[in-house]
Design an enzyme around this catalytic site. Structure first.
Site, mmCIF file in Angstrom:
data_model
loop_
_atom_site.group_PDB
_atom_site.id
_atom_site.type_symbol
_atom_site.label_atom_id
_atom_site.label_comp_id
_atom_site.label_asym_id
_atom_site.label_seq_id
_atom_site.Cartn_x
_atom_site.Cartn_y
_atom_site.Cartn_z
ATOM 1 N N ASP A 242 3.072 47.675 -49.946
ATOM 2 C CA ASP A 242 2.247 48.475 -51.049
ATOM 3 C C ASP A 242 1.146 48.844 -51.559
ATOM 4 O O ASP A 242 0.379 48.051 -50.554
ATOM 5 C CB ASP A 242 3.251 47.780 -51.694
ATOM 6 C CG ASP A 242 2.566 46.692 -52.627
ATOM 7 O OD1 ASP A 242 1.935 46.356 -51.669
ATOM 8 O OD2 ASP A 242 2.001 47.049 -53.718
ATOM 9 N N GLU A 245 -0.883 45.771 -52.235
ATOM 10 C CA GLU A 245 -1.518 45.332 -50.465
ATOM 11 C C GLU A 245 -0.666 44.345 -50.546
ATOM 12 O O GLU A 245 -1.242 43.381 -50.026
ATOM 13 C CB GLU A 245 -2.749 44.606 -50.257
ATOM 14 C CG GLU A 245 -3.811 46.379 -50.866
ATOM 15 C CD GLU A 245 -4.463 46.526 -50.370
ATOM 16 O OE1 GLU A 245 -5.979 47.027 -49.407
ATOM 17 O OE2 GLU A 245 -6.176 45.350 -50.834
#
Ligand code: NOJ
Ligand code: NOJ
Length: 538
Positions: A242, A245
Site C-alpha cells: 500500500d 508501505e
C-alpha cells in the site's frame, strides 16, 4: 439486516444528538468568517446561520497566512528537486527527494509516489497560469527525463523489460536502485507518474504556448508514459504494498490511481492513433470500475475500507480521501460531476468514511482534545472545529520508528481538500438539484444543516433544495470547516512555515522527516481548490 441498520441509525443519532446537545448554547465570540474572497451578498444571507468562526485568529490574518504558507509550500516543493533546490548536488536533475532528512529517518530518496504527486502539483500551477511559466516547464521536462532513466534501472522488483521494475517504490537520489529489503512492489507509483505526465501533455496542448501538437509528444508517450500504462493495465490485479508501505494486498488508493491513469491514458493513446492500446486501457479501466465497486465498500461498517480483506484494521484511512481525489480529473475539474467518476469526494460513501475517520481522529490525539476544549471555552460550536488527522487509527509509526502514530500534515490538508471539493460540487449544482441524506452521511452533513429550517437530527430523510436560501449557507459552512483543518496546520508549522511529515499527538511539535515534499504538495493542492471554489462564489 433490518435490525442492524436500525441500530446504526439509533447510534448515529445518539452520538450526533450528544454533540449538538452539549454545545447548543454557545455564543459567537468572533466576527463572522470573512475574507476578501467571501461574497458579501452570500454572507448577508448566511449571517443568522453561521454563528462563529472556526479559526482561532481573525479572518484577515488567516487569509494572509494562507497566502504566505501557499507560497512557502510551493517553494518547499521546488527546493526538493534536483537541479533546482539548494545543496542537492548529488541529486539527479529532475528527481524529487521525499525530504532532505538523511537520518532519523533517512528519506533522502526519490519515491515514485511522492514525486508523481508533487510534480502533478507543479503541473496544476503550470496549467493555472496558462502554461506560460518556462521554469516550471523546464522542471517538468527534467522530471520526465529523469523518469525515463529511472524506469530503465533493473532493481529488486524486476526490470524494464518485464515491466515489474516499474513497481519499485524508491530509488537513490542519483538514480541508482535501492537494494535493501523494503515493502515492494508498490503498484501505485507508475500510475501516479503517468497521471502527472498525462496532465502535462494535456496542459501543453490546451494552452499551446510552445506550438506543440499531439505528434510532439509521441516520443514521451511511447517511451515514458506507455510503459507505466502497460504496467498498470497488466498488473493491477496483482497484490502489492500500500501507499504507506506496510501491507501487501489490494488497496483502494492504488486501484483508484490505476483507474484514473488508464482512463486518461486511453484518451491520449486514441489521439495518437494507437487503437489497440486505447481499447486495452479502456477495458482494464472498466474492469477496475467493477473491481473497486465490488470490493471496497463495507456495507456493515457503512464506510470504504483501504485494504481489501484486512481484518486487523478498521479500513478507515486517509488513503481513502487521497484515492478519491487523485482519481478525479483535477485538470478538468470545474465543480461539475463527471458521471463516470467512482467514489468521488462528494459521494455518500466517501462522506460516510470521512465523518467516521474524523470522529476517530478527534478523540485519538490529546492535542485534538485540547483544541476542542479551547474552542469550547470560547463558546464555539465544536462540531465544526478542525483537528489534526493521521494516516489511520491503528498507525504506530512515529516518523522515525514504531511506537505511536501522530497526525500528519498531508492527511490534515487532504481532509480540507475533500471538503473544498464537496463545497465546490454542491455550489455548482443547478437549481433542480436536491441534497439528500443517508443514515451514513447524516452525521457529517447534519453538522452543516444545524438550525436549517425543517432539519432534524433524527430524520435522515431531510432534503435541501439547491434553490433554498439555506443551501449557500451550507456550502459556506463546509468551506469554513475545511478552513478549520488548515488552521490546525497553521498551529503546527514552525516560524518559517516549514512542514515535516507529522506533528506530535501530545505537544504538537513537528515529528518525522523535515521539509517533506508531499506535505507541501498536499497543502498547496488543498488551497488551490479553496481558491477555485471561493472564486466561483464571488
Ligand atoms: C517506513 C515507511 O515509509 C512508513 O510508511 C512505515 O509506516 C514505516 N516504515 C513502518 O516502520
Ligand atoms: C512514508 C509514507 O508512508 C509513504 O507514503 C511515503 O511515500 C514515504 N514515507 C516517503 O515520503
Amino acid at each position: 439486516m433490518v435490525k442492524s441498520s436500525f441500530l446504526v441509525i439509533c447510534f448515529a443519532s445518539l452520538t450526533a444528538g450528544l454533540l449538538i446537545g452539549e454545545f447548543s448554547d454557545w455564543r459567537p465570540p468572533f466576527r463572522l468568517p470573512h475574507s476578501p474572497l467571501h461574497s458579501e451578498k452570500l454572507l448577508q444571507k448566511a449571517k443568522p446561520l453561521i454563528s462563529s468562526t472556526v479559526t482561532i485568529i481573525p479572518p484577515e490574518q488567516y487569509e494572509r497566512w494562507i497566502e504566505h504558507q501557499t507560497h512557502i509550500s510551493f517553494e518547499g516543493i521546488i527546493k526538493n528537486i534536483g537541479g533546482y533546490g539548494p545543496g542537492l548536488e548529488d541529486v539527479m536533475r529532475g528527481a524529487v527527494i521525499a525530504s532532505p532528512s538523511k537520518s532519523h529517518p533517512d528519506y533522502y530518496y526519490q519515491w515514485t509516489r511522492d514525486s508523481g504527486i508533487t510534480i502533478n502539483t507543479l503541473i496544476m500551477n503550470y496549467a493555472d497560469n496558462n502554461a506560460t511559466n518556462a521554469t516550471l516547464r523546464d522542471i517538468i521536462y527534467d522530471y520526465i527525463n529523469s523518469s525515463r532513466i529511472i524506469q530503465r534501472q533493473s532493481n529488486p522488483s524486476g526490470t524494464f523489460e518485464n515491466l515489474e521494475g516499474l513497481g519499485e517504490p524508491k530509488f537513490k537520489v542519483d538514480g541508482r536502485p535501492f537494494t535493501a529489503p523494503w515493502g515492494r512492489p508498490q503498484r501505485d507509483g507508475p500510475a501516479l507518474r503517468a497521471i502527472a505526465m498525462l496532465n502535462f501533455v494535456n496542459t501543453e496542448l490546451k494552452y499551446n504556448e510552445s506550438g506543440v501538437t499531439y505528434e510532439s509528444f509521441r516520443d514521451i508517450f511511447d517511451n515514458v508514459i506507455r510503459p507505466d500504462l502497460d504496467y498498470v493495465g497488466l498488473k493491477w490485479q496483482y497484490d502489492g504494498f500500500d501507499l504507506w508501505e506496510e501491507l501487501k494486498g489490494k488497496h483502494f488508493f492504488t486501484s483508484m490511481c490505476h483507474r484514473r491513469a488508464l482512463i486518461s491514458g486511453s484518451d491520449l493513446a486514441q489521439k495518437l492513433g494507437y487503437a489497440d492500446a486505447t481499447i486495452f486501457y479502456q477495458t482494464q479501466a472498466s474492469y477496475l470500475t467493477q473491481f473497486i465497486s465490488d470490493y471496497f465498500y463495507d456495507h456493515k461498517k457503512g464506510h470504504l475500507v483501504e485494504t481489501f480483506g484486512n481484518h486487523k484494521r478498521s479500513g478507515l484511512d486517509s488513503a481513502l480521501f487521497l484515492g478519491s481525489i487523485h482519481a478525479l480529473d483535477l485538470l478538468l475539474w470545474s465543480g461539475k460531476a463527471d458521471v463516470t467518476d467512482i467514489y468521488p469526494p462528494y459521494s455518500d460513501e466517501v462522506l460516510a468514511s470521512l465523518v467516521q475517520h474524523i470522529t476517530d481522529m478527534r478523540y485519538r490525539y490529546p492535542i485534538n482534545l485540547r483544541r476542542l476544549k479551547t474552542f469550547e471555552s470560547l463558546g464555539v460550536n465544536i462540531s465544526l472545529v478542525g483537528i489534526g488527522v493521521g494516516r489511520y487509527p491503528e498507525d504506530i509509526y512515529n516518523g522515525v520508528a514504531e511506537s505511536e502514530g501522530n497526525p500528519w500534515f498531508l492527511c490534515t490538508a487532504t481532509v480540507s481538500h475533500t471538503l473544498y471539493l464537496l463545497a465546490d460540487y454542491l455550489y455548482t449544482r443547478t437549481s433542480d438539484f436536491t441534497l439528500k441524506l443517508t443514515e451514513h452521511t447524516l452525521p457529517l452533513l447534519g453538522m452543516f444543516l444545524d438550525k436549517v429550517e425543517g432539519f432534524d437530527w433524527s430524520d435522515p430523510s431531510f432534503e435541501l433544495k439547491r434553490s433554498s436560501p439555506d443551501f449557500d449557507t451550507v456550502v459556506l459552512r463546509i468551506l469554513a470547516y475545511g478552513d478549520s483543518f488548515l488552521d490546525v496546520i497553521r498551529e503546527h508549522v514552525d516560524s518559517k512555515g516549514s512542514m515535516s511529515e507529522q506533528f506530535s499527538r501530545y505537544d504538537g511539535y513537528m515529528r518525522g522527516a523535515e521539509d517533506l515534499t508531499w506535505s507541501y504538495g498536499a497543502f498547496w493542492s488543498a488551497v488551490r481548490q479553496r481558491k477555485l471554489v471561493y472564486g466561483r462564489i464571488k
